[in-house]
Enzyme design. Structure first.
Site, PDB file in Angstrom:
ATOM      1  N   GLU A 855       0.794  -1.223   0.000  1.00  0.00           N
ATOM      2  CA  GLU A 855       0.000   0.000   0.000  1.00  0.00           C
ATOM      3  C   GLU A 855       0.830   1.277   0.000  1.00  0.00           C
ATOM      4  OE1 GLU A 855      -3.885  -0.420   1.986  1.00  0.00           O
ATOM      5  OE2 GLU A 855      -2.943  -2.096   2.998  1.00  0.00           O
ATOM      6  N   ILE A 856       1.955   1.296   0.685  1.00  0.00           N
ATOM      7  CA  ILE A 856       2.761   2.513   0.752  1.00  0.00           C
ATOM      8  C   ILE A 856       3.141   3.021  -0.632  1.00  0.00           C
ATOM      9  CG2 ILE A 856       4.906   1.178   0.977  1.00  0.00           C
ATOM     10  CD1 ILE A 856       4.169   4.630   2.543  1.00  0.00           C
TER      11      ILE A 856
END
Length: 892
Positions: A855-856
């Protein structure tokens, strides 16, 4: 009917079919060639690509009547098999060009056509050739590398031996291909619609609301039930359970809120809400009969923005809770409410993001049947099968020990399958008819009837000293959660947890509200609130830098968090790698700025923008945990049982790497058995970038127990263990040392680990039209120890590409956006070059020092692009997507 002989993969085959029937359906239904995938069914995505007489063809658009008798047709099955793969298929595996794998057969077919004609294509030639092939996972860079690698192998410049990794001292940190890569490249991985259909199966079609908000006055199924092939129609009155799915589980909801019906009984709250299910012997019969179901509605006023929904005279959408359904503040510092007014310099703005679609290529599907133990068994693409089974048991009225979920191979997901979609429909029909029931959404249904990224409406202020020292950050924001709760309170909380990013602020003040509207619901989507918040905060940092005449990199370096600082929830940092990330970015940023200055031309201005972020790894709050089982096998191999759903992130290679490191077992003898909830424990959702760390540590825990038992009892083999009456299965668990955040202040310790990133966008903007060309995206990430570089690099490249789409093109209109192209999915021709770099700061709470990264990778991308656009032409756009008309207006 046409009676025609076609040469398919070198074998003459007779086809007797309707002349309009597509080659795609003939291959899949007549001959069981499921490697050719059915995705958009409109010719947009290339997943159905085949070769006809040497030319690349999208088989969904090729009717039988247009195929010449004797035509030589090659499908993915005719190119290579897992036992004897083609060198192109191997190249895709070695290059890390396979993630979910749903688009891969079409990509391999397209590559075969190109390389047969030109075995040394340029990057531009590859991009042009693949312009009708889409991929949501990889970002295309790895596919380009794979085609170039295949060319080198075909030309004899290198051999396969040159690509093989030395695994003699373990595989951690080495670019080892995924165990499932070759089967996906050969088209043999069974996705949902590929699973063989049981005898006696019924096909389902949902009847859906044409209104955004209405009362259901009556449902008449009489005419539909008389249609040919129809077994019957399911409505809400047939469902014996609560007919509600539970998502609102935050303590503010007492009791937990179950607001989404499997089938609506008295009211619809969004366009596409299901009100009935038609079951028939064929899908064509089900579709025809669905049109005969007569539903009488009384339309009600609908709300489409938080402002409309919170207006004093707004209609209440749910009786059980108000339209403003959830509220959470965040307060950090000595005087957070008044801190902004005391700052020497303040910048502020209103920022909005829009509904954005996930745009995965595999249409949603489910197959429900009763197994040998009379359990309602549902094969689907859930990423949390144990929890979804619990939800469905309550909703459908099934005892918890009489329901079983099996995870299919999944063609992308990005968070959407944290929600139940078609599983409840298939289960309800199977319960009524006691026959196997299958539902496959069209691409339009998949896009229109599954969750989206939440729109954010943010009013944000950043205060600082004149030297650029950050003092305070303030934000008041509304989140449009759509018609049903789903996990929307989580996106408010997650947005607050990421508020401020990896920077030091003395004071933080924020208030987030979740507001129900008649849009399609917002759900989990890569980053889950963080991309929206970082778009605003990272834009403000550049606005502040510009206002005080400071370099945007320098102002970030000045304010980067260091050890001893705390995050937005006042939790101490476990590591502080962001200064090192910025240091590594600095020479790249300076070079990019110099290049942009050289290459800008009248009318075509170039700019460079940067942005940073961190992301908490795991499900936010108290005691997120996971369980895994590790078995030693008779041949000395290891089988891991854990429900690690893998819709493309690389769970297969992560598990192999972890066990290889923990026990020294070669990867060929490491097996995974976790797709069936009856065979594996609950390991939590494959969301929040949590599996590498949480289930990873559970696996290590189990491996350590096995190793200790063998060492203490002088056992070397499975037979030794059996001979000494020792167990061969070991259960591992990991529970995070975390807390919920306070309902009044938002303070606590919601995560054990964080991932960090800085990104740089290089753009060219047409001053006349406002059109943006993102030339290149660069990312420098720190996720601790990198367990498998191929998997991590693939996540970063795909996330960068998805982030550009979020920033520039993706804008969902309900229900007008009903194709992948209308959704704004990036393609080969408009996707940027990508470059990735890493800093590896060991995580004490990680798995062998590493954490997840799914996700980052896209959290700060839109902000970096927005900052680059302003750097190029001086236009600051604060409303996503950043379209040419908005840029043109901002330049005036």
């Amino acid at each position: 009917m046409i009676d025609r002989i076609l040469n398919i993969n070198g074998i003459p085959r007779r086809v007797i079919a309707d002349p309009k029937r597509s080659l795609l359906d003939i291959l899949r239904d007549n001959f069981g060639m499921k490697g050719t995938k059915k995705s958009c069914n409109q010719g947009y995505c290339g997943a159905c690509s085949v070769i006809i007489d040497g030319e690349l063809v999208r088989s969904c658009r090729m009717p039988l009547e247009k195929i010449e008798p004797g035509a030589r047709i090659t499908t993915i099955e005719g190119i290579g098999t897992p036992e004897n793969p083609h060198i192109i298929q191997k190249a895709f595996a070695y290059a890390g060009a396979i993630q979910c794998g749903f688009c891969t057969p079409g990509m391999v077919v397209a590559a075969k056509v190109l390389l047969d004609k030109n075995d040394n294509p340029s990057e531009q030639e590859i991009r042009e050739h693949f312009k009708h092939n889409l991929c949501r996972c990889t970002g295309y860079t790895a596919i380009i590398r794979a085609v170039q690698l295949a060319g080198r192998l075909l030309r004899g410049e290198i051999t396969e031996d040159d690509l093989k990794v030395d695994e003699s001292e373990g595989i951690i940190g080495k670019p080892v291909p995924r165990p499932t890569a070759i089967m996906k490249a050969c088209g043999t991985a069974p996705f949902g619609d590929d699973v063989p259909e049981p005898v006696g199966i019924l096909h389902l079609k949902a009847v859906r609301s044409p209104h955004h908000h209405a009362k259901i006055l009556s449902i008449d199924t009489t005419e539909a039930e008389k249609m040919p092939g129809v077994a019957g129609v399911v409505t809400a009155k047939d469902i014996k359970g609560k007919n509600r799915l539970i998502y609102g589980t935050h303590p503010q909801f007492k009791p937990p809120m179950a607001d989404e019906p499997v089938l609506c009984e008295d009211r619809v709250r969004m366009w596409g809400d299901p009100v009935a299910i038609v079951a028939a012997e064929t899908i064509e019969e089900a579709e025809a009969a669905a049109k005969k179901v007569r539903v009488e509605y009384e339309e009600l006023p609908a709300c489409f923005t938080p402002a409309e929904s919170m207006a004093p005279d707004a209609v209440r959408i749910h009786d059980a809770y108000p339209n403003k359904s959830f509220e959470q503040p965040l307060l950090k510092g000595d005087d957070p409410e008044n801190a902004i007014e005391k700052c020497e310099v303040v910048v502020e703005g209103e920022f909005t993001t829009t509904l954005t679609p996930h745009l995965f290529l595999e249409p949603d599907s489910a197959l429900a049947f009763f197994d040998e133990e009379d359990r309602l068994t549902i094969m689907c693409r859930s990423i949390v099968i144990h929890y979804h089974a619990k939800q469905l048991a309550i909703a459908l009225g099934v005892k918890k020990d009489k329901i079983r979920l099996i995870e299919n191979y999944s063609g992308g997901m990005f968070g959407a399958k944290l929600n139940v979609t078609c599983e409840g429909l298939a289960g309800a029909a199977a319960l009524k008819f006691r026959r196997p029931c299958k539902i496959v959404y069209t691409m339009a249904e998949t896009i229109n009837c599954t969750c989206k990224r939440h729109p954010y409406y943010m009013r944000m202020k950043l205060g600082a000293d004149r030297d650029g020292t950050f003092k305070a950050l303030w934000c008041d924001f509304d989140v449009d959660n759509g018609a049903y709760l789903y996990w929307s309170e989580g996106t408010v909380i997650r947005g607050l947890h990421n508020f401020g990013g990896p920077y030091r602020y003395e004071n933080l003040w924020a208030l987030g509200r979740m507001v129900t509207t008649n849009h399609i619901p917002g759900g989990a989507f890569r980053g889950f609130g963080a991309p929206q918040m970082h778009f605003a905060s990272e834009s403000l940092i550049d606005m502040l830098a510009r206002k005080i005449g400071m370099d945007p990199l320098e102002i970030r370096k000045k304010n980067a968090q260091v050890m001893g600082d705390t995050d937005s929830t006042n939790a101490p940092l476990e590591v502080a790698p962001f200064p090192g990330i910025l240091e590594k970015l600095e020479p790249l940023f300076k070079a990019a700025k110099e290049k942009a200055a050289r290459e800008s031309a009248p009318g075509k201005k170039r700019g460079v923008g940067i942005a940073g972020a961190y992301f908490g790894v795991g499900s936010d709050g108290a005691k997120d945990g996971s369980e895994a089982w590790v078995d030693i096998d008779p041949d000395g191999g290891i089988t891991v049982r854990a429900t690690v759903a893998d819709p493309g992130e690389g769970g297969d290679i992560q598990i192999a790497t972890i066990v290889n490191k923990a026990l020294g077992v070669p990867k060929e003898k490491i097996r995974y058995d976790g797709r069936d909830m009856a065979r594996a424990p609950h390991s939590g959702p494959s969301a929040g970038s949590r599996q590498t760390t949480l289930t990873g540590r559970a696996i290590v825990n189990a491996c350590d127990k096995l190793k200790k038992t063998m060492d203490e009892n002088n056992c070397k083999t499975f037979e030794d263990m059996i001979g000494k009456n020792l167990p061969t299965r070991y259960i591992g668990k990991h529970v995070c040392d975390t807390t919920d955040t306070d309902a009044k202040t938002g303070q606590g310790r919601p995560y054990e680990n964080r991932a960090y990133i800085a990104q740089m966008a290089e753009v060219e903007v047409d001053e006349k039209t406002g059109k943006v060309n993102v030339l290149k995206m660069t990312a420098i990430g720190d996720i601790g120890t990198i367990l498998n570089p191929l998997a991590v690099e693939g996540q970063f490249e795909g996330g960068l590409n998805m982030g550009v789409g979020f920033g520039l093109w993706e804008d969902y209109k309900h229900p007008e956006t009903n194709t992948l192209v209308k959704g704004g999915i990036p393609n080969f021709t408009n996707s940027p070059l990508t470059e990735t770099h890493f800093v590896e700061t060991y995580r004490p709470n990680g798995t062998f020092g590493g954490v997840g990264c799914g996700e980052i990778v896209m959290v700060p991308t839109a902000a970096a692009v927005a900052n680059a656009i302003e750097d190029a032409v001086g236009a600051r756009v604060t409303h996503l997507p950043i379209t040419p008309d908005k840029i043109a207006a901002a330049m005036k």
